[in-house]
Design a protein around this motif. Structure first.
Motif, PDB file in Angstrom:
ATOM      1  N   TRP A  37       0.814  -1.211   0.000  1.00 46.66           N
ATOM      2  CA  TRP A  37       0.000   0.000   0.000  1.00 46.66           C
ATOM      3  C   TRP A  37       0.854   1.270   0.000  1.00 46.66           C
ATOM      4  CZ3 TRP A  37      -3.658   2.821  -1.391  1.00 46.66           C
ATOM      5  CH2 TRP A  37      -4.021   3.983  -0.692  1.00 46.66           C
ATOM      6  N   PRO A  38       1.908   1.388   0.829  1.00 43.77           N
ATOM      7  CA  PRO A  38       2.730   2.596   0.777  1.00 43.77           C
ATOM      8  C   PRO A  38       3.289   2.862  -0.617  1.00 43.77           C
ATOM      9  CG  PRO A  38       3.285   1.359   2.723  1.00 43.77           C
ATOM     10  CD  PRO A  38       2.324   0.513   1.932  1.00 43.77           C
TER      11      PRO A  38
ATOM     12  N   PHE B 141       2.687   6.975   7.864  1.00 44.94           N
ATOM     13  CA  PHE B 141       2.709   7.150   9.324  1.00 44.94           C
ATOM     14  C   PHE B 141       2.458   8.600   9.709  1.00 44.94           C
ATOM     15  CE2 PHE B 141       5.310   3.251  10.890  1.00 44.94           C
ATOM     16  CZ  PHE B 141       4.313   2.440  10.368  1.00 44.94           C
ATOM     17  N   LEU B 142       2.892   9.510   8.844  1.00 39.36           N
ATOM     18  CA  LEU B 142       2.695  10.936   9.112  1.00 39.36           C
ATOM     19  C   LEU B 142       1.210  11.227   9.297  1.00 39.36           C
ATOM     20  CD1 LEU B 142       4.727  13.240   9.276  1.00 39.36           C
ATOM     21  CD2 LEU B 142       4.277  13.754   6.882  1.00 39.36           C
ATOM     22  N   ARG B 143       0.394  10.622   8.426  1.00 38.90           N
ATOM     23  CA  ARG B 143      -1.055  10.841   8.503  1.00 38.90           C
ATOM     24  C   ARG B 143      -1.637  10.153   9.722  1.00 38.90           C
ATOM     25  NH1 ARG B 143      -2.269   8.501   2.812  1.00 38.90           N
ATOM     26  NH2 ARG B 143      -0.337   9.253   1.887  1.00 38.90           N
ATOM     27  N   LEU B 144      -0.988   9.081  10.174  1.00 36.78           N
ATOM     28  CA  LEU B 144      -1.530   8.321  11.308  1.00 36.78           C
ATOM     29  C   LEU B 144      -0.918   8.763  12.629  1.00 36.78           C
ATOM     30  CD1 LEU B 144      -1.384   4.772   9.674  1.00 36.78           C
ATOM     31  CD2 LEU B 144      -3.376   6.249   9.912  1.00 36.78           C
ATOM     32  N   VAL B 153       8.002   2.873  15.289  1.00 41.64           N
ATOM     33  CA  VAL B 153       9.285   2.204  15.085  1.00 41.64           C
ATOM     34  C   VAL B 153       9.099   0.688  15.126  1.00 41.64           C
ATOM     35  CG1 VAL B 153      11.623   1.931  15.952  1.00 41.64           C
ATOM     36  CG2 VAL B 153      10.519   4.154  16.059  1.00 41.64           C
ATOM     37  N   ALA B 154       8.293   0.223  16.084  1.00 40.04           N
ATOM     38  CA  ALA B 154       8.080  -1.221  16.214  1.00 40.04           C
ATOM     39  C   ALA B 154       7.496  -1.804  14.926  1.00 40.04           C
ATOM     40  CB  ALA B 154       7.166  -1.517  17.395  1.00 40.04           C
ATOM     41  N   LEU B 155       6.530  -1.099  14.336  1.00 45.70           N
ATOM     42  CA  LEU B 155       5.920  -1.602  13.102  1.00 45.70           C
ATOM     43  C   LEU B 155       6.950  -1.703  11.984  1.00 45.70           C
ATOM     44  CD1 LEU B 155       2.429   0.119  13.003  1.00 45.70           C
ATOM     45  CD2 LEU B 155       2.904  -2.334  12.908  1.00 45.70           C
ATOM     46  N   ILE B 156       7.780  -0.671  11.877  1.00 43.04           N
ATOM     47  CA  ILE B 156       8.819  -0.703  10.842  1.00 43.04           C
ATOM     48  C   ILE B 156       9.728  -1.912  11.030  1.00 43.04           C
ATOM     49  CG2 ILE B 156      10.968   0.446  10.170  1.00 43.04           C
ATOM     50  CD1 ILE B 156       8.770   1.788   8.891  1.00 43.04           C
ATOM     51  N   GLN B 157      10.136  -2.143  12.278  1.00 44.63           N
ATOM     52  CA  GLN B 157      11.034  -3.271  12.544  1.00 44.63           C
ATOM     53  C   GLN B 157      10.335  -4.600  12.272  1.00 44.63           C
ATOM     54  OE1 GLN B 157      13.780  -2.284  12.810  1.00 44.63           O
ATOM     55  NE2 GLN B 157      13.917  -0.413  14.010  1.00 44.63           N
ATOM     56  N   LEU B 158       9.060  -4.633  12.565  1.00 47.07           N
ATOM     57  CA  LEU B 158       8.289  -5.852  12.335  1.00 47.07           C
ATOM     58  C   LEU B 158       8.302  -6.220  10.856  1.00 47.07           C
ATOM     59  CD1 LEU B 158       6.619  -7.865  13.893  1.00 47.07           C
ATOM     60  CD2 LEU B 158       4.597  -6.486  13.473  1.00 47.07           C
ATOM     61  N   VAL B 159       8.039  -5.224  10.010  1.00 42.39           N
ATOM     62  CA  VAL B 159       8.053  -5.484   8.577  1.00 42.39           C
ATOM     63  C   VAL B 159       9.433  -5.940   8.133  1.00 42.39           C
ATOM     64  CG1 VAL B 159       7.863  -4.399   6.326  1.00 42.39           C
ATOM     65  CG2 VAL B 159       6.198  -3.893   8.089  1.00 42.39           C
ATOM     66  N   ASP B 223      18.348   2.625  10.010  1.00 36.69           N
ATOM     67  CA  ASP B 223      17.668   3.491   9.041  1.00 36.69           C
ATOM     68  C   ASP B 223      16.259   3.846   9.483  1.00 36.69           C
ATOM     69  OD1 ASP B 223      19.968   2.801   7.803  1.00 36.69           O
ATOM     70  OD2 ASP B 223      19.060   2.121   5.928  1.00 36.69           O
ATOM     71  N   GLY B 224      15.464   2.808   9.774  1.00 36.78           N
ATOM     72  CA  GLY B 224      14.071   3.038  10.121  1.00 36.78           C
ATOM     73  C   GLY B 224      13.938   3.768  11.446  1.00 36.78           C
ATOM     74  N   ALA B 225      14.781   3.365  12.410  1.00 32.51           N
ATOM     75  CA  ALA B 225      14.705   4.000  13.723  1.00 32.51           C
ATOM     76  C   ALA B 225      15.012   5.489  13.613  1.00 32.51           C
ATOM     77  CB  ALA B 225      15.693   3.327  14.678  1.00 32.51           C
ATOM     78  N   TRP B 226      15.972   5.819  12.788  1.00 29.48           N
ATOM     79  CA  TRP B 226      16.363   7.218  12.622  1.00 29.48           C
ATOM     80  C   TRP B 226      15.267   8.004  11.918  1.00 29.48           C
ATOM     81  CZ3 TRP B 226      20.045  10.311  14.470  1.00 29.48           C
ATOM     82  CH2 TRP B 226      20.326  11.516  13.797  1.00 29.48           C
ATOM     83  N   LEU B 227      14.734   7.432  10.829  1.00 29.39           N
ATOM     84  CA  LEU B 227      13.735   8.163  10.030  1.00 29.39           C
ATOM     85  C   LEU B 227      12.415   8.296  10.779  1.00 29.39           C
ATOM     86  CD1 LEU B 227      13.108   9.402   7.198  1.00 29.39           C
ATOM     87  CD2 LEU B 227      12.134   7.192   6.605  1.00 29.39           C
ATOM     88  N   ILE B 228      11.952   7.210  11.373  1.00 25.46           N
ATOM     89  CA  ILE B 228      10.631   7.218  11.994  1.00 25.46           C
ATOM     90  C   ILE B 228      10.698   7.662  13.448  1.00 25.46           C
ATOM     91  CG2 ILE B 228       8.592   5.812  12.521  1.00 25.46           C
ATOM     92  CD1 ILE B 228       8.987   5.813   9.618  1.00 25.46           C
ATOM     93  N   GLY B 229      11.788   7.240  14.151  1.00 27.35           N
ATOM     94  CA  GLY B 229      11.818   7.432  15.594  1.00 27.35           C
ATOM     95  C   GLY B 229      12.474   8.719  16.052  1.00 27.35           C
ATOM     96  N   ALA B 230      13.637   9.037  15.471  1.00 32.36           N
ATOM     97  CA  ALA B 230      14.428  10.156  15.990  1.00 32.36           C
ATOM     98  C   ALA B 230      13.660  11.475  15.844  1.00 32.36           C
ATOM     99  CB  ALA B 230      15.760  10.221  15.246  1.00 32.36           C
ATOM    100  N   PRO B 231      13.840  12.393  16.744  1.00 33.96           N
ATOM    101  CA  PRO B 231      14.688  12.278  17.939  1.00 33.96           C
ATOM    102  C   PRO B 231      13.939  11.754  19.166  1.00 33.96           C
ATOM    103  CG  PRO B 231      13.922  14.529  17.692  1.00 33.96           C
ATOM    104  CD  PRO B 231      13.307  13.739  16.570  1.00 33.96           C
ATOM    105  N   GLU B 232      12.627  11.587  19.084  1.00 35.78           N
ATOM    106  CA  GLU B 232      11.888  11.208  20.293  1.00 35.78           C
ATOM    107  C   GLU B 232      12.264   9.812  20.767  1.00 35.78           C
ATOM    108  OE1 GLU B 232      10.506  12.322  17.568  1.00 35.78           O
ATOM    109  OE2 GLU B 232       9.282  14.087  17.991  1.00 35.78           O
TER     110      GLU B 232
END
Lengths: 293, 286, 347
Positions: A37-38, B141-144, B153-159, B223-232
């Motif tokens: 989807w993304p 994720f921005l919209r959600l 972050v967890a979802l990204i890692q899951l995928v 990569d994912g942690a930085w893009l989705i998670g950082a800095p929080e």
């Protein structure tokens, strides 16, 4: 459940089994939601955009901008250059290693193999740190050169060669493994027969080994290209600030410039450049899968 | 992995035996190059972690010591990041196990509509340039409002580990002789009992290896942690990026590297013993 | 103890292959019946249907008059010994054997007693703590047998249990299994493609071909009176000669055997031990090669058109290669269109 599962032989699949579908549903839905989807939505959102008055229509302006913007084009060029160089270097480094591991009979094959696989177990973030300590300014190799009375290294840190070295290092294990698995299908007897009829080692390589492993080489390259094209951590930490590779470029556009549409456009453009490698990768894995059910 | 199979396949090749010395030369050359390229950098990092003073151009640290271990380990951000990474990896791997193991079993033992296609669909996560994919997910994720959240972050890692967690267990389940399960049915075990007492224990080593691999992969994913998670959401690798970019004290990064790398290397080498060459090579299409 | 009844059972796999075709069979109490046939003849499929691992497309299966056709394997009073042993390698010998008893919720002491008893019966007393990989192939097969016997099944199913063992061990286990089966008087269905196994163990043999029974009978009957050329060729060594019956005699390349059957094509079947040779020049056949086995010899013969035959001779040294001989069948069977039309048994 496995009234279905364990006792019905594979030939007996004519009974419909919703249970199987149910069990695989969540992972499959995750893939659909977070991968398929993304990607679809990325293409749609960058091409059908609101014009600011609530009217949604076809609008390729973000792509037009990308392909007319010198900075974006430079980044793309750097990415293509890096990917190409890395692919070539990987092949040059890994083919001899793989050939040695397959045919070499020395006592150090085990050592070579361990070293070639080791980077697989080193996270790229630690690699980046080690790179700076070793090849960075006043790094370890500078110390050694100084000790030998030689001039300092022109450090690759923060130049386009930084990511190249890091990415090659990072990708050696998988490339070696894939090539090795391809070399596994080169029969000893085929090599012996070729030598028997008078082929020298180079001719054996060219006429016997290379044709057999050409598919593995392509798979290894596809895999490397997919990983390298949009690599982030290593280019971000080791590469130049400008131009930058697509990975850091996308990240900056998304986070710092806060322009998701432009970032997604860059992502779609990355997809387009890699689509052939992606398809090839999927095709060969699928074929492999079919061979050994 | 494949490498393991390769060694065992290595039968003597009489025609090449005559050039043994030459081959050994090649081996020595490769060994030296690889040592310089692979071992030396890791050793240098280890040296840095245990050095208190190491000024250019001294070949070795002028003063060794554990001072920076104390300093690094007394930093709150290090403990926060380690704790977060551990929590994140545990949650992700646990969720993956719960949803993937039944799915793997279904893929390997049941027939259903679209089975092969669905099985191959897990390749999709690896058939696109990864960071590009991450950016498109980030846009969703921005919209959600998932950006900068633990679950984002967890979802990204899951995928990220989904394919591991499906494909490796499927290979494990497929490797089990079906007759073993039939024999258990034969002596009176119901299907669930068969799965619990026979199938799962038989597949356990490989499945544990897959879990371990997934855990370590998630722990180090940057990569994912930085893009989705950082800095929080500051996982350990994200903290490490900070150390590399902004930290004047070199040793912090070195200590953190050694601290993180050693256990993971042991875990992964352990995992490698259990995962058959096939499972790996197949995942990579080799 | 138990009677197994298979009634008009068919099995058609998804691809359309018919593995078992309208087969009926009754195994009486305490009897050991061998399903014998080449691979693909449907014998294993039939066994697996009795065990509950395949479901018949048609027909019914009864144990002691109870219809078990639709019962799950764990509910059936059958126990199967698999060709691959199918032992659970993560459990030791004791646990393998005890698993079924534990599922039945027996008290631990009773389980121990039963398991030790059955391990002793198969000659593995004291092996309980061993892991499966520490056992030899023969020992593994004994564990598999113990695992089945400990449940005291009504029907014992054996699926080529000795196929992975070497010749010597196979013969020993064959005897042991037969002894145990007779001691326990357990109704047994045994699948094999080895005729020796079938002949030495079975009370009755079912010869199968393409999912159908070709012949059912006692071992000696199947051996001596094969009803079809297939059975004749499959069990033991048999000379099968195709030829023509004309004016009251079978002819083929110089041989002439008077037969009281109508004219037409026919297949002549003669066992090597029932084919006597008389030296004659030029003779109906030529001696091609003589193999001396000590107790007897096998003489390979060649007819003038190249057809090869075998004869068993007690005095093989009386002959030499190249010599001409006349053929004298002491017992023979004649088939036409896969049916026996004439049998002549002198002895």
């Amino acid at each position: 459940m496995a009234q279905a599962g364990s006792i019905v032989s594979p030939d007996e699949g004519n009974e419909k089994q919703p249970l199987g579908l149910l069990l695989v549903a969540i992972p499959v839905l995750l893939i659909v939601w977070l991968v398929i989807w993304p990607i679809i939505s990325a293409v749609i959102d960058t091409l059908w955009r609101s014009d600011g008055h609530g009217h949604v229509g076809f609008d390729a302006s973000s792509y037009v901008f990308f392909f007319t913007d010198t900075y974006s084009l430079n980044n793309l060029a750097l990415t293509l250059w890096t990917t190409g160089i890395c692919a070539a270097l990987l092949l040059i480094c890994c083919l001899p290693i793989a050939l040695y591991l397959r045919f070499g009979r020395g006592r150090i094959t085990g050592y070579v193999q361990t070293l070639a696989i080791l980077p697989l177990f080193v996270p790229s973030i630690i690699l980046a740190y080690a790179f700076i300590r070793v090849l960075g300014p006043n790094g370890f190799y500078d110390i050694v050169l100084h000790g030998l009375g030689l001039p300092k290294l022109r450090t690759p840190y923060l130049t386009p060669w930084g990511p190249v070295i890091g990415l090659v290092w990072d990708n050696i294990p998988l490339t070696v493994l894939i090539l090795l698995s391809g070399l596994g299908s080169v029969k000893d007897q085929a090599v012996e027969a070729a030598r028997d009829v008078g082929a020298n080692r180079l001719q054996v390589l060219r006429h016997i080994i290379m044709p057999t492993i050409s598919n593995s080489i392509l798979v290894a390259l596809s895999f490397a290209v997919l990983g390298i094209f949009s690599a982030f951590t290593l280019p971000y930490l080791l590469g130049p600030a400008s131009p930058e590779m697509m990975g850091p470029f996308m990240q900056r556009t998304f986070d710092d410039v806060n322009d998701p549409v432009a970032a997604v456009t860059q992502a779609v453009i990355s997809f387009a450049f890699c689509i052939l490698f992606g398809l090839f990768y999927v095709r060969s894995v699928a074929r492999n899968q079919g061979r050994q059910p | 992995m494949t490498a393991i199979t390769a060694t065992s396949q290595k039968a003597p090749i009489s025609s090449l035996a005559t050039i043994r010395t030459k081959a050994d030369l090649a081996g020595i050359t490769l060994a030296i190059i690889l040592t310089l390229a692979v071992i030396v950098p890791l050793l240098v990092v280890a040296l840095w972690a245990f050095s208190e003073v190491w000024r250019y151009p001294h070949l070795l640290p002028q003063q060794f010591g554990l001072r920076f271990w104390n300093q690094t380990l007394s930093r709150d951000d290090v403990w926060d990041a380690l704790g977060l990474s551990l929590r994140l990896s545990t949650v992700v791997v646990a969720v993956a196990a719960v949803i993937c193991l039944p799915a793997s079993y279904a893929f390997s033992r049941m027939r259903f509509f679209g089975r092969d296609t669905l099985f191959l669909s897990f390749l999709a996560a690896h058939a696109f340039p990864k960071f590009g994919l991450l950016v498109t997910i980030a846009a969703i994720f921005l919209r959600l409002d998932l950006i900068g959240t633990f679950w984002g972050v967890a979802l990204i890692q899951l995928v990220n580990i989904l394919m591991f967690m499906i494909w490796i267990p499927v290979a494990a389940f497929q490797a089990i002789d079906k007759r073993m399960e039939e024999a258990a049915r034969d002596v009176g075990a119901g299907p669930l009992r068969v799965f619990w007492s026979i199938t799962l224990p038989q597949a356990a080593p490989t499945i544990i290896a897959a879990l371990l691999l997934s855990f370590v992969t998630t722990f180090y994913e940057t990569d994912g942690a930085w893009l989705i998670g950082a800095p929080e959401i500051r996982t350990t690798p994200v903290l490490m990026i900070g150390f590399i970019n902004n930290e004047m004290v070199i040793q912090y990064g070195a200590v953190l590297s050694v601290l993180l790398w050693v256990p993971s290397a042991i875990a992964l080498i352990f995992a490698r013993r259990f995962i058959g060459g096939d499972a790996f090579a197949r995942g990579f299409g080799g | 103890m138990a009677v197994l009844k298979i009634e008009n059972v068919s099995k058609i796999f998804q691809g359309g292959t018919t593995a078992v075709d309208d087969l009926s069979l009754e195994v009486s109490d305490g009897e050991l019946v061998c399903l014998l046939g080449p691979s693909g003849s449907g014998k294993s499929t039939l066994l697996r249907m009795v065990g509950g691992f395949e479901r018949p497309t048609q027909g019914k299966i009864f144990i002691d008059e109870a219809d078990i056709t639709d019962q799950w394997p764990e509910r059936r009073p059958t126990a199967m010994v698999f060709q691959s042993h199918a032992l659970w390698s993560h459990m030791n010998v004791f646990k393998n054997v005890a698993f079924g008893l534990r599922l039945r919720g027996l008290p631990a002491a009773e389980i121990r007693q039963n398991v030790e008893g059955v391990l002793e019966m198969v000659g593995l007393a004291g092996y309980g703590k061993r892991m499966i990989h520490q056992l030899s192939g023969g020992q593994q097969q004994r564990v598999a047998l113990a695992r089945s016997l400990v449940l005291e099944p009504k029907i014992l199913l054996l699926d080529e249990p000795f196929a992975s063992l070497d010749q010597h061990l196979r013969e020993r286990l064959r005897e042991e299994v037969r002894d145990i089966q007779q001691r326990l008087k357990i109704t047994t269905l045994f699948v094999t493609h080895g005729q020796d196994e079938a002949l030495s163990m079975a009370d009755r043999i079912v010869v199968m071909r393409d999912g159908r029974t070709e012949q059912i009978g006692r071992p000696d009957a199947v051996y001596r009176k094969p009803l079809t050329p297939f059975v004749a060729g499959f069990i033991g060594t048999m000379n099968l000669v195709e030829g023509q019956v004309m004016r009251g005699a079978f002819t083929r390349a110089g041989i002439r055997v008077p037969l009281p059957v109508a004219d037409g094509p026919a297949t002549l079947a003669v066992r090597p031990e029932a084919l006597d040779l008389i030296a004659a020049e030029p003779g109906q056949a030529q001696v091609h090669r003589i193999t001396d086995f000590g107790t007897h010899g096998i003489v390979d013969l060649e007819l003038s058109d190249g057809t090869r035959l075998k004869s068993m001779a007690t005095q093989p040294n009386a002959l030499r290669p190249g010599q001409g001989v006349d053929l004298v069948p002491r017992a023979l069977t004649v088939y036409r269109e896969s049916r026996e039309i004439y049998r002549d048994v002198h002895d």
